[in-house]
Design an enzyme around this catalytic site. Structure first.
Site, short mmCIF file in Angstrom:
data_model
loop_
_atom_site.label_atom_id
_atom_site.label_comp_id
_atom_site.label_asym_id
_atom_site.label_seq_id
_atom_site.Cartn_x
_atom_site.Cartn_y
_atom_site.Cartn_z
N GLU A 86 0.83 -1.21 0.00
CA GLU A 86 0.00 0.00 0.00
C GLU A 86 0.86 1.26 0.00
O GLU A 86 0.44 2.30 -0.49
CB GLU A 86 -0.92 0.01 1.23
CG GLU A 86 -2.00 -1.07 1.23
CD GLU A 86 -3.13 -0.77 0.25
OE1 GLU A 86 -3.35 0.41 -0.05
OE2 GLU A 86 -3.77 -1.73 -0.23
N GLU A 101 -1.40 9.33 -0.09
CA GLU A 101 -1.61 9.01 -1.50
C GLU A 101 -0.99 10.12 -2.36
O GLU A 101 -1.08 11.30 -2.03
CB GLU A 101 -3.12 8.93 -1.74
CG GLU A 101 -3.53 8.52 -3.12
CD GLU A 101 -5.05 8.45 -3.24
OE1 GLU A 101 -5.74 8.39 -2.19
OE2 GLU A 101 -5.54 8.45 -4.37
#
Ligand SMILES: *[C@@H]1O[C@H](CO)[C@@H](O)[C@H](O)[C@H]1NC(C)=O
Ligand SMILES: *[C@@H]1O[C@H](CO)[C@@H](O)[C@H](O)[C@H]1NC(C)=O
Ligand SMILES: *[C@@H]1O[C@H](CO)[C@@H](O)[C@H](O)[C@H]1NC(C)=O
Ligand SMILES: *[C@@H]1O[C@H](CO)[C@@H](O)[C@H](O)[C@H]1NC(C)=O
Ligand SMILES: *[C@@H]1O[C@H](CO)[C@@H](O)[C@H](O)[C@H]1NC(C)=O
Ligand SMILES: *[C@@H]1O[C@H](CO)[C@@H](O)[C@H](O)[C@H]1NC(C)=O
Length: 335
Positions: free
Chosen positions: A44, A66
């Protein structure tokens, strides 16, 4: 990049508030759960690519947020989004969407709807949301925890759909709509690659041991001529080469290390400034100097903590005779 071992100690501190995480089943099961958690969170947050230096799996925990994050990830429902708050991916699992921030925050007791960036800026909250995601069933899917420790049995319909207990189901829980059910997928392969590759830091530190006099210890202690990442920075041991005695400093106070028992988790230390000096009145109460300091945090699993200071038996707990011959005798044990 945060080193993997530091990450591990954060997980261990945080995990105390989640019953069962990394503590369910036999040793193999527990190791498998931690390995799967590390592999999935490594993917991730990966900064690796197929031809990256040292390989694609050398780049764990690179991105807390992100990339190119300007989306709100706000869906209508029970968790309305205050103006200006964005719920893009943050933390080890790149927690995204208002409903995930809302539910995770409610369950760990932090208002993440109004303060979503805490998932990126506060390491404890960040790992709590990741372990929350791992421990909590997602929609109509089981929890990753139940799958990896073997406490999930698929229904007949799930079996027909190819849902069999194992690592692959966890990928489906995390991102199934995007990555599963359409044949080979690079992202799925990357998740499996992390699961199969031991961390290079782990390999480097596995056999690196601090040795001084009769003390010989590895992780979680740092110090000696090992890589600094091989242990916790607050657990740095030093060797006095003249006397071959081991020293440790905790919150600015120097201690002589008498003994470290890895299996029983007992560290026996004595304050250097009181060894043989006839006084036993610590300037700083012991609970301020050690017990409330990270990494010596009394967690829910360490409810009983015993402090023996120059005691012949536990009946003299709290009475510290100064003039006995037994100055070097302080032990702190937790269970
Ligand atoms: C290590 O040696 C010291 C004395 O040098 C002694 O007090 C201590 O008990 C020893 N510890 C172990 C584990 O043998
Ligand atoms: C300390 O340990 C080293 C290596 O084991 C040894 O050569 C040395 O004699 C020891 N020194 C003392 C004072 O015990
Ligand atoms: C013992 O150490 C403490 C702390 O450093 C100091 O305050 C005290 O004066 C010392 N006592 C003696 C007798 O040296
Ligand atoms: C803690 O110690 C008390 C008193 O000795 C005992 O009754 C209790 O069971 C202990 N708790 C744990 C979790 O070991
Ligand atoms: C420290 O105290 C314990 C408990 O009375 C005793 O068993 C042990 O022998 C003592 N250790 C030293 C090094 O004096
Ligand atoms: C310690 O001091 C007390 C008096 O302050 C005395 O009664 C006792 O005998 C002393 N103990 C030792 C081991 O010297």
């Amino acid at each position: 990049m945060v080193s993997t071992l530091i990450v591990l100690s954060l997980i261990i501190t945080t995990a105390r508030s989640f019953n069962g995480f990394g503590t369910t089943g036999d040793l193999t099961t527990r190791k498998r759960e931690l390995a799967a958690f590390l592999a999935q969170t490594s993917h991730e947050t990966t900064g690796g690519w197929p031809s990256a230096p040292d390989g694609p799996y050398a780049w764990r925990y690179c991105f807390i947020r992100e990339q190119n994050n300007d989306q709100a990830y706000c869906l209508p429902g029970v968790w309305p989004c205050p103006r200006g708050r964005l719920y893009y991916g943050r933390g080890p699992f790149q927690l995204a969407y208002n409903f995930n921030y809302g539910q995770a925050g409610r369950d760990i007791g932090v208002d993440l709807i109004n303060n979503p960036d805490l998932v990126a800026t506060n390491p404890t909250i960040s790992f709590k949301t990741a372990i929350w995601f791992w421990m909590t069933p997602q929609g109509n899917k089981p929890s990753s925890h139940n799958v990896i420790v073997g406490q999930w049995t698929p229904s007949a319909a799930e079996r027909d759909a190819g849902w069999l207990p194992g690592y692959g189901v966890i990928t489906n829980i995390i991102n199934g709509e995007l990555e599963c059910g359409h044949g080979p997928d690079d992202r799925v392969a990357d998740r499996i690659g992390f699961y199969r590759s031991p961390s290079q830091l782990y390999e480097k530190c596995r056999d690196a041991v601090f040795k001084c006099g009769n003390i010989s210890i590895g992780y979680p202690f740092s110090g000696g001529d090992r890589e600094p990442e091989c242990g916790h920075p607050n657990l740095e041991l030093r060797c006095d080469d003249f006397t071959n005695t081991t020293k440790i400093e905790i919150v600015g106070i120097k201690y002589k290390v008498l003994d470290i028992h890895h299996e029983s988790r007992i560290l026996r230390i004595a304050r250097e400034d009181f060894i043989n000096n006839g006084s036993c009145r610590p300037q700083i109460p012991i609970q301020d100097s050690i017990l409330n300091s990270e990494p010596f945090v009394p967690g829910s699993r360490n409810t009983n903590l015993t402090l023996l200071y120059d005691c012949q038996s536990s009946s003299s707990l709290g009475i510290f005779p100064c003039n006995s011959s037994n100055y070097n005798n302080v032990s702190i044990t937790t269970d």
